[in-house]
Motif scaffolding. Structure first.
Motif, mmCIF file in Angstrom:
data_model
loop_
_atom_site.group_PDB
_atom_site.id
_atom_site.type_symbol
_atom_site.label_atom_id
_atom_site.label_comp_id
_atom_site.label_asym_id
_atom_site.label_seq_id
_atom_site.Cartn_x
_atom_site.Cartn_y
_atom_site.Cartn_z
ATOM 1 N N VAL A 170 6.440 8.010 12.916
ATOM 2 C CA VAL A 170 6.879 8.474 11.602
ATOM 3 C C VAL A 170 8.352 8.105 11.519
ATOM 4 C CG1 VAL A 170 7.201 10.461 10.093
ATOM 5 C CG2 VAL A 170 5.211 10.354 11.614
ATOM 6 N N ALA A 171 8.705 7.293 10.524
ATOM 7 C CA ALA A 171 10.070 6.769 10.482
ATOM 8 C C ALA A 171 10.608 6.718 9.069
ATOM 9 C CB ALA A 171 10.089 5.376 11.085
ATOM 10 N N HIS A 172 11.911 6.809 8.983
ATOM 11 C CA HIS A 172 12.606 6.641 7.713
ATOM 12 C C HIS A 172 13.522 5.426 7.749
ATOM 13 C CE1 HIS A 172 11.415 10.892 7.460
ATOM 14 N NE2 HIS A 172 11.218 10.572 6.198
ATOM 15 N N ASN A 196 2.466 -3.098 14.318
ATOM 16 C CA ASN A 196 1.317 -3.899 13.904
ATOM 17 C C ASN A 196 0.914 -3.585 12.465
ATOM 18 O OD1 ASN A 196 1.339 -3.705 16.821
ATOM 19 N ND2 ASN A 196 -0.562 -4.833 16.754
ATOM 20 N N MET A 197 0.953 -2.310 12.110
ATOM 21 C CA MET A 197 0.519 -1.866 10.794
ATOM 22 C C MET A 197 1.486 -0.804 10.264
ATOM 23 S SD MET A 197 -2.275 -3.613 10.343
ATOM 24 C CE MET A 197 -3.252 -2.888 9.061
ATOM 25 N N VAL A 198 1.604 -0.775 8.929
ATOM 26 C CA VAL A 198 2.437 0.230 8.260
ATOM 27 C C VAL A 198 1.564 0.940 7.236
ATOM 28 C CG1 VAL A 198 4.386 0.573 6.681
ATOM 29 C CG2 VAL A 198 4.594 -1.024 8.577
ATOM 30 N N LEU A 199 1.674 2.248 7.212
ATOM 31 C CA LEU A 199 0.956 3.061 6.248
ATOM 32 C C LEU A 199 1.998 3.670 5.319
ATOM 33 C CD1 LEU A 199 -1.969 5.385 6.939
ATOM 34 C CD2 LEU A 199 0.028 6.365 5.871
ATOM 35 N N GLY A 200 1.882 3.408 4.030
ATOM 36 C CA GLY A 200 2.837 3.927 3.055
ATOM 37 C C GLY A 200 2.261 5.137 2.347
ATOM 38 N N ILE A 201 3.039 6.198 2.286
ATOM 39 C CA ILE A 201 2.617 7.431 1.623
ATOM 40 C C ILE A 201 3.628 7.764 0.543
ATOM 41 C CG2 ILE A 201 2.205 9.906 1.925
ATOM 42 C CD1 ILE A 201 1.391 9.289 4.814
ATOM 43 N N SER A 202 3.133 8.115 -0.639
ATOM 44 C CA SER A 202 3.990 8.539 -1.744
ATOM 45 C C SER A 202 3.350 9.754 -2.401
ATOM 46 C CB SER A 202 4.157 7.405 -2.757
ATOM 47 O OG SER A 202 4.976 7.827 -3.825
ATOM 48 N N ASP A 203 4.140 10.784 -2.604
ATOM 49 C CA ASP A 203 3.634 12.031 -3.195
ATOM 50 C C ASP A 203 2.413 12.565 -2.456
ATOM 51 O OD1 ASP A 203 5.614 12.066 -5.195
ATOM 52 O OD2 ASP A 203 4.437 10.695 -6.438
ATOM 53 N N GLY A 204 2.430 12.418 -1.134
ATOM 54 C CA GLY A 204 1.350 12.938 -0.305
ATOM 55 C C GLY A 204 0.077 12.122 -0.316
ATOM 56 N N LEU A 239 -1.896 8.245 0.267
ATOM 57 C CA LEU A 239 -1.851 6.912 0.851
ATOM 58 C C LEU A 239 -1.777 5.891 -0.277
ATOM 59 C CD1 LEU A 239 -2.271 4.842 3.173
ATOM 60 C CD2 LEU A 239 -4.718 5.110 2.779
ATOM 61 N N VAL A 240 -0.747 5.044 -0.249
ATOM 62 C CA VAL A 240 -0.609 4.030 -1.299
ATOM 63 C C VAL A 240 -0.801 2.611 -0.774
ATOM 64 C CG1 VAL A 240 0.796 5.454 -2.826
ATOM 65 C CG2 VAL A 240 1.912 4.017 -1.125
ATOM 66 N N GLU A 241 -0.614 2.414 0.539
ATOM 67 C CA GLU A 241 -0.828 1.084 1.102
ATOM 68 C C GLU A 241 -0.911 1.164 2.618
ATOM 69 O OE1 GLU A 241 2.419 -1.126 -0.481
ATOM 70 O OE2 GLU A 241 3.910 -0.102 0.710
ATOM 71 N N TYR A 242 -1.598 0.179 3.180
ATOM 72 C CA TYR A 242 -1.781 0.097 4.622
ATOM 73 C C TYR A 242 -2.031 -1.360 4.972
ATOM 74 C CZ TYR A 242 -3.852 0.814 9.254
ATOM 75 O OH TYR A 242 -4.131 0.765 10.599
ATOM 76 N N ASP A 243 -1.107 -1.962 5.699
ATOM 77 C CA ASP A 243 -1.258 -3.370 6.083
ATOM 78 C C ASP A 243 -0.156 -3.731 7.074
ATOM 79 O OD1 ASP A 243 -2.239 -5.993 6.150
ATOM 80 O OD2 ASP A 243 -2.417 -6.095 3.969
ATOM 81 N N GLY A 260 4.781 -5.384 -5.939
ATOM 82 C CA GLY A 260 4.626 -3.965 -6.240
ATOM 83 C C GLY A 260 4.476 -3.071 -5.029
ATOM 84 N N SER A 261 4.645 -3.612 -3.840
ATOM 85 C CA SER A 261 4.488 -2.841 -2.609
ATOM 86 C C SER A 261 5.610 -1.824 -2.444
ATOM 87 C CB SER A 261 4.479 -3.789 -1.404
ATOM 88 O OG SER A 261 4.687 -3.090 -0.203
ATOM 89 N N LEU A 262 5.241 -0.585 -2.135
ATOM 90 C CA LEU A 262 6.232 0.456 -1.851
ATOM 91 C C LEU A 262 7.076 0.057 -0.646
ATOM 92 C CD1 LEU A 262 7.441 3.344 -2.106
ATOM 93 C CD2 LEU A 262 5.546 4.119 -0.651
#
Length: 81
Positions: free
Chosen positions: A25-27, A36-44, A46-50, A60-62
């Protein structure tokens, strides 16, 4: 945590746990750039994973927006020094 300590911790994780699944978990953008992979979360939600590079190149990627903002701020901070 300062950048030097952060770097030491992440280097240790990469070497000591190289054969393990590690969830980070990083900022800080550099912390996840070699993952290898990043999971993007916005407003609780899941918005993207790749892969980081795929997300950076996706319109448009967060994550891509966060990377651009990070490098822009880094460049501005370096210019003021």
């Amino acid at each position: 945590m300062d950048n030097a300590t952060d770097s030491i911790i992440h280097k240790t994780i990469r070497t000591e746990f190289k054969d393990c699944t590690v969830i980070t978990v990083a900022h800080r953008i550099p912390t996840v750039m070699d993952c290898n992979m990043v999971l993007g979360i916005s407003d609780g939600k899941l918005v993207e994973y790749d892969e980081p590079m795929k997300l950076m190149n996706k319109k448009g990627s967060l994550f891509g927006q966060l990377v651009q903002e990070y490098w822009s701020r880094s460049a501005n901070n370096a210019a003021t020094l």
